[in-house]
Write an enzyme that holds these catalytic residues in place. Sequence first.
Site, short mmCIF file in Angstrom:
data_model
loop_
_atom_site.label_atom_id
_atom_site.label_comp_id
_atom_site.label_asym_id
_atom_site.label_seq_id
_atom_site.Cartn_x
_atom_site.Cartn_y
_atom_site.Cartn_z
N ALA A 126 -6.57 -3.24 17.08
CA ALA A 126 -7.19 -1.92 16.96
C ALA A 126 -8.26 -1.77 18.03
CB ALA A 126 -7.79 -1.77 15.57
N GLU A 149 8.01 -8.83 13.86
CA GLU A 149 6.72 -8.46 14.45
C GLU A 149 5.67 -9.52 14.15
OE1 GLU A 149 5.53 -4.29 14.39
OE2 GLU A 149 3.58 -4.95 13.64
N HIS A 175 2.77 10.57 8.93
CA HIS A 175 1.51 9.95 9.32
C HIS A 175 0.38 10.71 8.61
CE1 HIS A 175 -1.97 9.13 11.94
NE2 HIS A 175 -1.36 8.01 12.23
N PHE A 212 -3.60 -1.58 2.31
CA PHE A 212 -3.11 -1.13 3.61
C PHE A 212 -2.23 0.12 3.44
CE2 PHE A 212 -0.41 -1.79 7.50
CZ PHE A 212 -1.43 -1.46 8.38
N HIS A 234 13.50 -4.33 11.00
CA HIS A 234 12.33 -4.89 11.69
C HIS A 234 11.40 -5.44 10.61
CE1 HIS A 234 9.45 -5.19 15.02
NE2 HIS A 234 8.52 -4.71 14.21
N ASP A 274 -5.31 3.87 16.66
CA ASP A 274 -6.32 4.50 15.80
C ASP A 274 -7.64 4.56 16.53
OD1 ASP A 274 -4.89 5.05 13.36
OD2 ASP A 274 -4.72 2.87 13.12
N SER A 323 14.73 -7.87 13.84
CA SER A 323 13.64 -8.10 14.79
C SER A 323 12.40 -8.47 13.98
CB SER A 323 13.40 -6.88 15.67
OG SER A 323 13.23 -5.72 14.88
N GLN A 335 7.04 2.90 9.95
CA GLN A 335 6.00 2.34 9.08
C GLN A 335 6.70 1.72 7.88
OE1 GLN A 335 3.29 0.92 8.61
NE2 GLN A 335 1.95 2.61 9.20
P1 FAD Z 1 1.80 9.18 17.07
O1 FAD Z 1 3.23 9.01 16.76
O2 FAD Z 1 1.43 9.51 18.44
O3 FAD Z 1 1.16 10.23 16.08
C1 FAD Z 1 1.31 10.04 14.68
C2 FAD Z 1 1.36 11.39 13.99
O4 FAD Z 1 0.06 12.02 14.07
C3 FAD Z 1 2.32 12.33 14.66
O5 FAD Z 1 3.59 12.23 14.07
C4 FAD Z 1 1.67 13.67 14.52
O6 FAD Z 1 2.17 14.33 13.39
C5 FAD Z 1 0.20 13.37 14.35
N1 FAD Z 1 -0.48 13.67 15.62
C6 FAD Z 1 -0.97 12.77 16.49
N2 FAD Z 1 -1.53 13.39 17.56
C7 FAD Z 1 -1.36 14.70 17.34
C8 FAD Z 1 -1.70 15.86 18.07
N3 FAD Z 1 -2.34 15.79 19.24
N4 FAD Z 1 -1.36 17.07 17.56
C9 FAD Z 1 -0.72 17.16 16.37
N5 FAD Z 1 -0.37 16.08 15.63
C10 FAD Z 1 -0.69 14.88 16.10
N6 FAD Z 1 -1.75 0.32 15.91
C11 FAD Z 1 -2.40 -0.49 16.77
O7 FAD Z 1 -3.59 -0.30 17.03
N7 FAD Z 1 -1.74 -1.53 17.39
C12 FAD Z 1 -0.43 -1.78 17.18
O8 FAD Z 1 0.12 -2.74 17.75
C13 FAD Z 1 0.29 -0.94 16.28
N8 FAD Z 1 1.61 -1.12 16.06
C14 FAD Z 1 2.29 -0.25 15.24
C15 FAD Z 1 3.67 -0.41 15.09
C16 FAD Z 1 4.40 0.45 14.27
C17 FAD Z 1 5.89 0.26 14.13
C18 FAD Z 1 3.73 1.49 13.57
C19 FAD Z 1 4.50 2.41 12.64
C20 FAD Z 1 2.35 1.67 13.73
C21 FAD Z 1 1.62 0.81 14.56
N9 FAD Z 1 0.25 0.97 14.78
C22 FAD Z 1 -0.41 0.12 15.64
C23 FAD Z 1 -0.50 2.00 14.05
C24 FAD Z 1 -0.68 3.30 14.87
O9 FAD Z 1 -1.42 3.04 16.04
C25 FAD Z 1 -1.41 4.30 14.00
O10 FAD Z 1 -0.60 4.71 12.93
C26 FAD Z 1 -1.97 5.51 14.74
O11 FAD Z 1 -2.78 6.27 13.83
C27 FAD Z 1 -0.94 6.46 15.28
O12 FAD Z 1 -0.32 5.98 16.40
P2 FAD Z 1 1.22 6.39 16.67
O13 FAD Z 1 1.64 5.98 18.00
O14 FAD Z 1 2.03 6.00 15.52
O15 FAD Z 1 0.96 7.96 16.64
#
Ligand code: FAD
Length: 299
Positions: A57, A23, A158, A225, A275, A115, A21, A185
Amino acid sequence: MPNRNNIRHKLGDKGAEIDVSFEFFPPSSDKQNETLWASVKRLAPLNPAFVSVTYGAGGSTRERTHKTVSRIVSEAGLKAAAHITCVGATREEIDDVLDSYADAGVSDIVALRGDPPEGVGEKYQPYPGGYEQTADLVAAIKKRGSFEVAVSAYPEKHPESADIWADIEYLKRKVDAGADRAITQFFFDNDVFETYLERVRKAGITIPIIPGIAPVHNFKQIANFAARCGTHVPDWLRHRFEGLDDDPFTRQLIAAAVASEQVMDLVDRGISDFHFYTMNRADLVFAICHMLGVRNTSS
Ligand code: FAD
């Protein structure tokens, strides 16, 4: 519109069945638009399982992401996944976005927390009236329509996670909320990924965990990055790109070799789905796919 018919690619000597896939990010200028579409056209005949389009972002590219994903579905006939984050949108606004994706024939969503708008490293605050965490967003997407949902996974944890176990627990919450697959990631150390996968399976998580592969288009950029997102850059990788700042051609050759070695080694470890973070450029990814036995299936 071409029908994918669940084609998987055979990697001859290894006998593995490979799926890939890609991106992309939404373009912000005419020139970027041209580059993106040239790349989509070059990679589409490789019959990817899906392609995904990121969400800027701070929720900054809502319209552009929508436009790009919809065009990929209607013109390239590919299965497309739209990234959505919890940042900067109320629950109602996210419902509207989901409905418009369903109307445009988009079947897949990549659900993320995102973020903080102030930047990586700042404290995350849920948007007023929005979703607090990714698991809530995943549950809402599954409820709203018949979408397949992918989430993120972090083999090196993370940066906000206390440790890898807290991170895996968080992934489990997203899976329990309905996530169908996870995309990782990017990482450069396959041992780290293998250990992570073992731990994830031991935690009872059974969904596919697809490794995210980032070909090194520009070492300095990717090292910066990586520092922000917690990916370890091994010394051997730094060494391979040393002294090549003014030699893009050799950098490109080395980047193809590095990524090919990484995916071939993962195939040897039993991984068959990949991916690719394309950065909207096709050449490196096309070459790596060719090495993997992923070829034009329509000719
Ligand atoms: P989550 O999986 O929700 O959280 C990440 C980690 O933070 C968790 O595993 C947990 O340990 C910790 N955490 C988070 N919230 C809590 C809480 N309330 N309590 C305790 N621990 C917590 N960013 C963008 O803006 N746009 C995109 O299109 C985008 N695409 C991405 C695609 C992929 C495949 C990846 C890996 C990342 C992408 N990101 C993107 C980056 C991502 O938004 C950031 O890494 C962000 O900081 C975390 O979002 P997440 O959904 O990965 O977090």
